[in-house]
Motif scaffolding. Structure first.
Motif, PDB file in Angstrom:
ATOM      1  N   ASN A 225       0.852  -1.171   0.150  1.00  0.00           N
ATOM      2  CA  ASN A 225      -0.171  -0.106   0.243  1.00  0.00           C
ATOM      3  C   ASN A 225       0.987   1.217   0.082  1.00  0.00           C
ATOM      4  O   ASN A 225       1.696   1.355   0.741  1.00  0.00           O
ATOM      5  N   VAL A 226       0.421   2.446  -0.685  1.00  0.00           N
ATOM      6  CA  VAL A 226       0.979   4.189  -0.722  1.00  0.00           C
ATOM      7  C   VAL A 226       0.287   4.310  -0.284  1.00  0.00           C
ATOM      8  O   VAL A 226      -0.856   4.546  -0.797  1.00  0.00           O
ATOM      9  N   ASP A 227       0.529   5.655   0.164  1.00  0.00           N
ATOM     10  CA  ASP A 227      -0.552   6.989   0.437  1.00  0.00           C
ATOM     11  C   ASP A 227      -0.512   8.007  -0.967  1.00  0.00           C
ATOM     12  O   ASP A 227       0.725   8.761  -0.880  1.00  0.00           O
ATOM     13  N   LEU A 228      -1.903   7.706  -1.858  1.00  0.00           N
ATOM     14  CA  LEU A 228      -1.327   8.076  -3.143  1.00  0.00           C
ATOM     15  C   LEU A 228      -1.994   9.910  -3.043  1.00  0.00           C
ATOM     16  O   LEU A 228      -0.792  10.328  -3.599  1.00  0.00           O
ATOM     17  N   LYS A 229      -1.704  10.590  -2.148  1.00  0.00           N
ATOM     18  CA  LYS A 229      -1.838  11.490  -1.881  1.00  0.00           C
ATOM     19  C   LYS A 229      -0.641  11.989  -1.460  1.00  0.00           C
ATOM     20  O   LYS A 229      -0.424  13.594  -2.413  1.00  0.00           O
ATOM     21  N   ASN A 230      -0.325  11.669  -0.812  1.00  0.00           N
ATOM     22  CA  ASN A 230       1.910  11.909  -0.694  1.00  0.00           C
ATOM     23  C   ASN A 230       2.192  11.704  -1.787  1.00  0.00           C
ATOM     24  O   ASN A 230       2.947  13.015  -2.423  1.00  0.00           O
ATOM     25  N   VAL A 231       2.032  10.607  -2.283  1.00  0.00           N
ATOM     26  CA  VAL A 231       3.040  10.578  -3.673  1.00  0.00           C
ATOM     27  C   VAL A 231       2.846  11.930  -5.020  1.00  0.00           C
ATOM     28  O   VAL A 231       3.388  12.738  -5.692  1.00  0.00           O
ATOM     29  N   ILE A 232       1.424  12.778  -4.990  1.00  0.00           N
ATOM     30  CA  ILE A 232       1.046  13.275  -5.563  1.00  0.00           C
ATOM     31  C   ILE A 232       1.479  14.731  -5.071  1.00  0.00           C
ATOM     32  O   ILE A 232       1.708  15.629  -6.143  1.00  0.00           O
ATOM     33  N   THR A 233       1.683  15.074  -3.834  1.00  0.00           N
ATOM     34  CA  THR A 233       1.801  16.502  -3.554  1.00  0.00           C
ATOM     35  C   THR A 233       3.490  16.731  -3.815  1.00  0.00           C
ATOM     36  O   THR A 233       3.901  17.286  -4.012  1.00  0.00           O
ATOM     37  N   THR A 234       3.819  15.446  -3.499  1.00  0.00           N
ATOM     38  CA  THR A 234       6.093  14.878  -3.860  1.00  0.00           C
ATOM     39  C   THR A 234       5.911  15.830  -5.453  1.00  0.00           C
ATOM     40  O   THR A 234       6.937  16.179  -5.101  1.00  0.00           O
ATOM     41  N   ALA A 235       5.186  15.408  -5.919  1.00  0.00           N
ATOM     42  CA  ALA A 235       5.628  14.899  -7.811  1.00  0.00           C
ATOM     43  C   ALA A 235       4.794  16.966  -7.604  1.00  0.00           C
ATOM     44  O   ALA A 235       5.811  17.456  -8.905  1.00  0.00           O
ATOM     45  N   VAL A 236       4.000  17.248  -7.374  1.00  0.00           N
ATOM     46  CA  VAL A 236       3.882  18.406  -7.707  1.00  0.00           C
ATOM     47  C   VAL A 236       4.464  19.514  -7.034  1.00  0.00           C
ATOM     48  O   VAL A 236       5.494  20.540  -7.825  1.00  0.00           O
ATOM     49  N   ASP A 237       5.234  19.326  -5.630  1.00  0.00           N
ATOM     50  CA  ASP A 237       6.320  20.106  -5.608  1.00  0.00           C
ATOM     51  C   ASP A 237       7.225  19.793  -6.259  1.00  0.00           C
ATOM     52  O   ASP A 237       8.181  20.867  -6.419  1.00  0.00           O
ATOM     53  N   LEU A 238       7.496  19.514  -6.842  1.00  0.00           N
ATOM     54  CA  LEU A 238       8.920  18.908  -7.706  1.00  0.00           C
ATOM     55  C   LEU A 238       9.017  19.537  -8.988  1.00  0.00           C
ATOM     56  O   LEU A 238       9.519  20.230  -9.235  1.00  0.00           O
ATOM     57  N   PHE A 239       8.053  19.436  -9.696  1.00  0.00           N
ATOM     58  CA  PHE A 239       7.545  20.499 -10.897  1.00  0.00           C
ATOM     59  C   PHE A 239       7.257  21.246 -11.128  1.00  0.00           C
ATOM     60  O   PHE A 239       7.257  21.924 -11.855  1.00  0.00           O
ATOM     61  N   ASP A 240       6.741  22.267  -9.959  1.00  0.00           N
ATOM     62  CA  ASP A 240       5.533  23.763  -9.500  1.00  0.00           C
ATOM     63  C   ASP A 240       6.624  24.690  -9.412  1.00  0.00           C
ATOM     64  O   ASP A 240       6.228  25.236  -9.305  1.00  0.00           O
ATOM     65  N   LYS A 241       8.028  24.075  -9.906  1.00  0.00           N
ATOM     66  CA  LYS A 241       9.974  25.122 -10.153  1.00  0.00           C
ATOM     67  C   LYS A 241       9.306  25.601 -11.354  1.00  0.00           C
ATOM     68  O   LYS A 241      10.310  26.450 -11.774  1.00  0.00           O
ATOM     69  N   LYS A 242       8.639  24.969 -12.400  1.00  0.00           N
ATOM     70  CA  LYS A 242       9.024  24.996 -14.149  1.00  0.00           C
ATOM     71  C   LYS A 242       7.909  26.656 -13.989  1.00  0.00           C
ATOM     72  O   LYS A 242       6.937  26.581 -13.454  1.00  0.00           O
ATOM     73  N   THR A 243       8.948  26.959 -14.507  1.00  0.00           N
ATOM     74  CA  THR A 243       7.797  28.608 -15.167  1.00  0.00           C
ATOM     75  C   THR A 243       6.708  28.319 -15.676  1.00  0.00           C
ATOM     76  O   THR A 243       5.639  29.048 -15.564  1.00  0.00           O
ATOM     77  N   ASN A 244       7.005  27.549 -17.067  1.00  0.00           N
ATOM     78  CA  ASN A 244       5.377  26.741 -17.589  1.00  0.00           C
ATOM     79  C   ASN A 244       5.120  25.989 -17.082  1.00  0.00           C
ATOM     80  O   ASN A 244       3.969  25.850 -18.385  1.00  0.00           O
ATOM     81  N   VAL A 245       5.434  25.804 -15.651  1.00  0.00           N
ATOM     82  CA  VAL A 245       4.492  24.603 -15.462  1.00  0.00           C
ATOM     83  C   VAL A 245       3.198  25.467 -14.095  1.00  0.00           C
ATOM     84  O   VAL A 245       3.604  25.944 -13.361  1.00  0.00           O
ATOM     85  N   ASN A 246       1.609  24.960 -14.285  1.00  0.00           N
ATOM     86  CA  ASN A 246       1.006  25.154 -13.883  1.00  0.00           C
ATOM     87  C   ASN A 246      -0.119  24.019 -12.919  1.00  0.00           C
ATOM     88  O   ASN A 246      -0.958  23.320 -13.655  1.00  0.00           O
ATOM     89  N   ILE A 247       0.067  23.707 -11.981  1.00  0.00           N
ATOM     90  CA  ILE A 247      -0.687  22.431 -11.407  1.00  0.00           C
ATOM     91  C   ILE A 247      -1.347  22.771 -10.348  1.00  0.00           C
ATOM     92  O   ILE A 247      -1.405  23.762  -9.408  1.00  0.00           O
ATOM     93  N   SER A 248      -2.823  22.010 -10.291  1.00  0.00           N
ATOM     94  CA  SER A 248      -3.615  22.514  -9.495  1.00  0.00           C
ATOM     95  C   SER A 248      -4.320  21.069  -9.286  1.00  0.00           C
ATOM     96  O   SER A 248      -5.358  20.042  -9.616  1.00  0.00           O
TER      97      SER A 248
END
Length: 201
Positions: free
Chosen positions: A169-192
């Motif tokens: 089992n994995v915590d899917l919310k945690n995986v998603i949050t980590t992925a968002v944190d990883l990619f949201d520093k890109k200037t051409n990316v807006n994640i909601s």
């Protein structure tokens, strides 16, 4: 005289019939002896399969049949070589696909990880007042991604060792949050992200 003639003729006919029968038996036996290796060769050829070990035929005589059997044995050798090359090619093709997938899994997080480090470096040089919180957030994100890459390497290693996959089992919310944190520093990316599930995990 006539009676003796018929008796002699009857004897001759009987002898002729006996000779014909004996000759026929000899011919049948001899033909079976001659055709036995041909029948064996025919059965061996009809049972040839590329996906199994094919047996060679042993023939000690150096005659025409021996030449045919020698050609059959050479064909079996070539077939085994071709089957080996085919299996090797299939294995190499499968490993190429695996390597391509592994390369993709490894390369996918590297670019945003690099951008996060550059973002952190820029914040440090500019004496960003939130540098402490940013380094904490980005460090956690990078550590998570490094763990992910480590898991990819471990999965590849287990695959090479033919170990069975173990699901957990994995915590899917945690995986998603980590992925968002990883990619949201890109200037051409807006994640909601929106969660429709009321459960915490």
């Amino acid at each position: 005289y006539t009676y003796s003639y018929y008796i002699m003729l009857s004897y001759l006919i009987n002898i002729y019939v006996i000779i014909v029968i004996i000759g026929t038996l000899i011919a049948v036996t001899f033909s079976k002896y001659l055709t036995k290796p041909l029948v064996l060769l025919q059965d061996s050829i009809s049972n040839i399969r590329i996906d199994k070990q094919n047996e060679k035929i042993t023939w000690s005589k150096n005659d025409e049949i021996g030449l045919l059997i020698a050609e059959y044995n050479r064909m079996v050798d070539k077939l085994e070589q071709s089957a080996g090359l085919l299996a090797k090619s299939e294995r190499e093709s499968a490993w190429r696909e695996v390597a391509k997938q592994i390369a993709h899994e490894i390369k996918n997080p590297l670019t945003p990880m690099k951008l996060n480090v550059q973002y952190l470096e820029k914040a440090y040089k500019n004496n960003d007042p939130d540098f402490s919180s940013k380094i904490d957030s980005i460090s956690k994100s990078l550590i998570t991604q490094i763990d992910t890459l480590d898991n990819v390497a471990e999965t590849f290693s287990n695959f090479a060792k033919n170990k069975s996959t173990v699901f957990e089992n994995v915590d899917l919310k945690n995986v998603i949050t980590t992925a968002v944190d990883l990619f949201d520093k890109k200037t051409n990316v807006n994640i909601s992200v929106e969660y429709n599930c009321s459960e915490e995990n």
